[in-house]
Motif scaffolding. Structure first.
Motif, PDB file in Angstrom:
ATOM      1  N   PRO A  19       0.827  -1.221   0.000  1.00 13.22           N
ATOM      2  CA  PRO A  19       0.000   0.000   0.000  1.00 13.22           C
ATOM      3  C   PRO A  19       0.854   1.261   0.000  1.00 13.22           C
ATOM      4  O   PRO A  19       2.023   1.245   0.395  1.00 13.22           O
ATOM      5  N   ALA A  20       0.248   2.371  -0.402  1.00  5.92           N
ATOM      6  CA  ALA A  20       0.984   3.624  -0.541  1.00  5.92           C
ATOM      7  C   ALA A  20       1.548   4.104   0.789  1.00  5.92           C
ATOM      8  O   ALA A  20       2.684   4.583   0.851  1.00  5.92           O
ATOM      9  N   GLU A  21       0.756   3.982   1.882  1.00  7.95           N
ATOM     10  CA  GLU A  21       1.253   4.471   3.176  1.00  7.95           C
ATOM     11  C   GLU A  21       2.412   3.629   3.683  1.00  7.95           C
ATOM     12  O   GLU A  21       3.340   4.137   4.321  1.00  7.95           O
ATOM     13  N   VAL A  22       2.396   2.330   3.389  1.00  8.93           N
ATOM     14  CA  VAL A  22       3.504   1.459   3.781  1.00  8.93           C
ATOM     15  C   VAL A  22       4.743   1.797   2.950  1.00  8.93           C
ATOM     16  O   VAL A  22       5.861   1.827   3.468  1.00  8.93           O
ATOM     17  N   GLU A  50      10.174   4.054   2.315  1.00 10.73           N
ATOM     18  CA  GLU A  50      11.117   4.990   1.702  1.00 10.73           C
ATOM     19  C   GLU A  50      11.795   5.859   2.762  1.00 10.73           C
ATOM     20  O   GLU A  50      13.002   6.129   2.678  1.00 10.73           O
ATOM     21  N   LEU A  59       5.494   4.686   1.747  1.00 17.95           N
ATOM     22  CA  LEU A  59       6.046   5.942   2.259  1.00 17.95           C
ATOM     23  C   LEU A  59       6.933   5.691   3.478  1.00 17.95           C
ATOM     24  O   LEU A  59       8.045   6.230   3.572  1.00 17.95           O
ATOM     25  N   ARG A  60       6.455   4.870   4.419  1.00 21.91           N
ATOM     26  CA  ARG A  60       7.273   4.553   5.597  1.00 21.91           C
ATOM     27  C   ARG A  60       8.529   3.788   5.198  1.00 21.91           C
ATOM     28  O   ARG A  60       9.595   3.980   5.786  1.00 21.91           O
ATOM     29  N   GLY A 110       5.476   2.806  12.853  1.00 20.75           N
ATOM     30  CA  GLY A 110       5.293   4.235  12.675  1.00 20.75           C
ATOM     31  C   GLY A 110       6.537   5.035  13.022  1.00 20.75           C
ATOM     32  O   GLY A 110       7.668   4.635  12.771  1.00 20.75           O
ATOM     33  N   LEU A 155       7.710  -0.389   9.420  1.00 24.37           N
ATOM     34  CA  LEU A 155       6.565  -0.376   8.518  1.00 24.37           C
ATOM     35  C   LEU A 155       5.256  -0.454   9.290  1.00 24.37           C
ATOM     36  O   LEU A 155       4.226   0.012   8.814  1.00 24.37           O
ATOM     37  N   GLU A 156       5.303  -1.040  10.482  1.00 25.49           N
ATOM     38  CA  GLU A 156       4.112  -1.110  11.318  1.00 25.49           C
ATOM     39  C   GLU A 156       4.263  -0.286  12.589  1.00 25.49           C
ATOM     40  O   GLU A 156       3.274   0.046  13.230  1.00 25.49           O
TER      41      GLU A 156
END
Length: 211
Positions: free
Chosen positions: A119-122, A127, A124-125, A180, A177-178
């Motif tokens: 997913p996109a939010e994952v 990167e 982002l984290r 935060g 990734l989880e």
């Protein structure tokens, strides 16, 4: 110092380092779903760990050319004669190595995200974690290359030396990734610790190799 950084970067990219890193990541991202299966949730959950493991291997790919050729050709001796400290030489090599492979790793991770069902939010984290963590991997690679320079089978030995020190960074990177912001802070702290110590370790190894 800037000349050393540019020299390392030029040598990395002229040797195909950028394309090799991209090809390596895309190959892993292509083959991994076939091995795991089409479970999108499983791929998304473990895809970050795959990317971090691939980043470690990408940092290790050029380990035999990071230090040994300069030692054998006398380039390190010339730097020392000109008054450059060994730790400074190592720091410049770390910077050049990171610029040579770090951005390529981040680009390849973005290209691999779709294949790994990320997913996109994952992404982002991931990167952000790579931006913070790959300098630590570069520091480990250069210090390891200095320690194993001249040994028979240096590439294999480098993996054995580097893996235990890279393990916390990989664990924190995948966990970020989880986890935060807290996970990213652990990645940054670990990478900073490696960056602070690696130039002195590599510098001592360079000084010993010259003697």
């Amino acid at each position: 110092m800037i000349a050393i950084v540019l020299r390392e970067l030029r040598r990395a990219w002229s040797g195909g380092g950028l394309m090799l890193t991209l090809a390596f990541f895309l190959l892993v991202a292509t083959l991994f779903p076939f091995a795991i299966g089409p479970d999108a949730k499983l791929l998304a959950r473990i895809g970050g760990g795959v990317v971090w493991a691939s980043a470690l291997l990408a940092a290790l790919l050029p380990v035999e050319r990071l230090v040994l050729p300069d030692l054998e050709s006398g380039v390190i001796d010339q730097f020392a004669v000109r008054g450059l400290p060994d730790a400074g030489i190592a720091a410049a090599k770390i910077a050049g190595h990171w610029i040579g492979f770090g951005p390529a790793v981040m680009l390849a991770a973005a290209l691999s995200a779709a294949l790994l069902e990320m997913p996109a939010e994952v992404l982002l984290r991931l990167e952000l974690g790579l931006l913070l963590g790959t300098p630590g991997l570069a520091a480990l690679a250069v210090s390891t290359a200095a320690l194993v320079a001249g040994l028979r089978g240096a590439g294999a030995v480098a993996g054995l030396v580097m893996l235990p020190f890279a393990l916390p960074l990989l664990v924190f990177g995948a966990g970020a990734l989880e986890g935060g912001v807290g996970g990213l802070k652990l990645v940054a702290a670990t990478s900073l610790l490696l960056l602070a110590g690696a130039p002195f370790v590599a510098g001592a190894a360079l000084r010993f190799a010259r003697e």
